[in-house]
Design an enzyme around this catalytic site. Sequence first.
Site, short mmCIF file in Angstrom:
data_model
loop_
_atom_site.label_atom_id
_atom_site.label_comp_id
_atom_site.label_asym_id
_atom_site.label_seq_id
_atom_site.Cartn_x
_atom_site.Cartn_y
_atom_site.Cartn_z
N GLU A 170 0.82 -1.22 0.00
CA GLU A 170 0.00 0.00 0.00
C GLU A 170 0.85 1.27 0.00
O GLU A 170 0.33 2.37 0.20
CB GLU A 170 -0.98 0.01 1.19
CG GLU A 170 -2.12 -0.99 1.00
CD GLU A 170 -3.21 -0.93 2.06
OE1 GLU A 170 -4.34 -1.33 1.75
OE2 GLU A 170 -2.94 -0.50 3.20
N ASP B 89 -16.40 -11.35 12.25
CA ASP B 89 -15.88 -10.29 11.39
C ASP B 89 -14.41 -10.62 11.09
O ASP B 89 -13.57 -10.57 11.98
CB ASP B 89 -16.00 -8.94 12.12
CG ASP B 89 -15.47 -7.77 11.29
OD1 ASP B 89 -14.99 -8.01 10.16
OD2 ASP B 89 -15.53 -6.62 11.78
N ASP C 116 -3.79 -9.28 8.81
CA ASP C 116 -2.84 -8.35 9.44
C ASP C 116 -2.43 -8.84 10.83
O ASP C 116 -1.26 -8.71 11.23
CB ASP C 116 -3.46 -6.95 9.53
CG ASP C 116 -3.71 -6.36 8.15
OD1 ASP C 116 -3.00 -6.74 7.20
OD2 ASP C 116 -4.62 -5.52 8.02
P1 ATP Z 1 -8.32 -9.87 5.80
O1 ATP Z 1 -8.11 -9.25 4.45
O2 ATP Z 1 -9.76 -10.11 6.16
O3 ATP Z 1 -7.53 -9.25 6.89
P2 ATP Z 1 -6.80 -12.02 4.69
O4 ATP Z 1 -7.55 -12.42 3.46
O5 ATP Z 1 -5.56 -11.25 4.52
O6 ATP Z 1 -7.76 -11.35 5.73
P3 ATP Z 1 -7.17 -14.69 5.66
O7 ATP Z 1 -6.50 -15.70 4.81
O8 ATP Z 1 -8.65 -14.55 5.51
O9 ATP Z 1 -6.41 -13.33 5.52
O10 ATP Z 1 -6.90 -15.04 7.21
C1 ATP Z 1 -5.61 -15.06 7.77
C2 ATP Z 1 -5.53 -16.17 8.79
O11 ATP Z 1 -6.51 -15.95 9.80
C3 ATP Z 1 -5.85 -17.57 8.26
O12 ATP Z 1 -4.69 -18.19 7.71
C4 ATP Z 1 -6.34 -18.29 9.51
O13 ATP Z 1 -5.25 -18.77 10.27
C5 ATP Z 1 -7.04 -17.17 10.28
N1 ATP Z 1 -8.48 -17.17 10.02
C6 ATP Z 1 -9.16 -16.40 9.13
N2 ATP Z 1 -10.48 -16.69 9.15
C7 ATP Z 1 -10.64 -17.64 10.08
C8 ATP Z 1 -11.78 -18.37 10.61
N3 ATP Z 1 -13.02 -18.16 10.14
N4 ATP Z 1 -11.55 -19.28 11.58
C9 ATP Z 1 -10.31 -19.51 12.06
N5 ATP Z 1 -9.20 -18.86 11.62
C10 ATP Z 1 -9.36 -17.94 10.65
#
Ligand code: ATP
Length: 309
Positions: free
Chosen positions: A145, A253, A259
């Site tokens: 960013e 949420d 992050d």
């Molecule tokens: P965001 O953009 O919403 O911050 P992201 O897309 O960068 O998230 P994600 O891959 O959705 O990142 O989530 C990061 C980590 O968080 C996952 O690898 C997992 O360990 C944990 N996580 C996310 N959602 C869940 C969930 N519903 N239950 C348990 N762990 C989760």
Amino acid sequence: MYGFKIMTKNIVVLGSLNADNIMKMPRMPLVGETMALTDVTTAPGGKGANQAVAAARQGANVSFIGAVGNDSNGQFMRATLLTNGVNVDAVATNGDVPTGSAYIMLQESGANTILIHGGANQALTIADIDESVIANADTLIAQFEVPLDVIMAAFKIAKAHHVQTILNPAPAVYQLTPELMQVTDIIVPNETEAQLLSGITVKNDDAVLNRVSNAILAKGVSRCIITLGDAGSFVADGNKRWWAKPNKVKAIDTTGAGDTFIGTLARVIESDFSNLDEAVKQASIASAIAVTRAGAIPSIPTRDEVAAF
Ligand code: ATP
């Protein structure tokens, strides 16, 4: 009195600071329509800010390199970092542009549409980097960013001083050039970013994730962690591949999950990467806790909460 020395990790986050304007509305307005919002709130945001607060809540000493405008949002973002124990001495004030901002159109259905104005984040220059701040760190984190030339320069400084580098290629707006990958120790894309960067459609399947990881590692980096939301994450470290299983929680949420994962990973990882498995486990716990709470920064857990999970 006997005591023991607690090694505090020094982390520098180079990244974005945004004021998030959350506009609640019944539905998206049509072209030409005027509609009343049901609520408007401003919250601190930007991937850089979220990751810095995550690392600080996990017990790291965190300094921020970035920029804000000379405006109330800039003061708001500085205050947010300070309240969370993040050092802002290397945050520049740019009087020519506003502080970065995001406009989150949140419909009653829960669907959201987001517009971003980079502002001071996009006006950051190499001259804004305080070399000594990076040189004194253990780990440097950056996202996509802020301008690529600034990330490149900061990572080069980091490697010249044997500082670990963690790259979160989010959003996936820049290419992973050999020059950038050479100075990156760990890359942490989410599902969408891994797909865009590898050119392979991501599925939660070992064979597919192996191919995606191989494609990313082939760009010149040794370690890749693909975060896959409620499926957990897939780790590639040299020739080794493994899953970090998700923790079962009731998600309300997911904002800021990625992050929180990165900030925690940075705090836990050793300088020789020997505990990558443990660091990913801790990061998975911290982000699982974060998804059980509303908001980005307010949802980030402390080190004690992660330990108690
Ligand atoms: P965001 O953009 O919403 O911050 P992201 O897309 O960068 O998230 P994600 O891959 O959705 O990142 O989530 C990061 C980590 O968080 C996952 O690898 C997992 O360990 C944990 N996580 C996310 N959602 C869940 C969930 N519903 N239950 C348990 N762990 C989760």
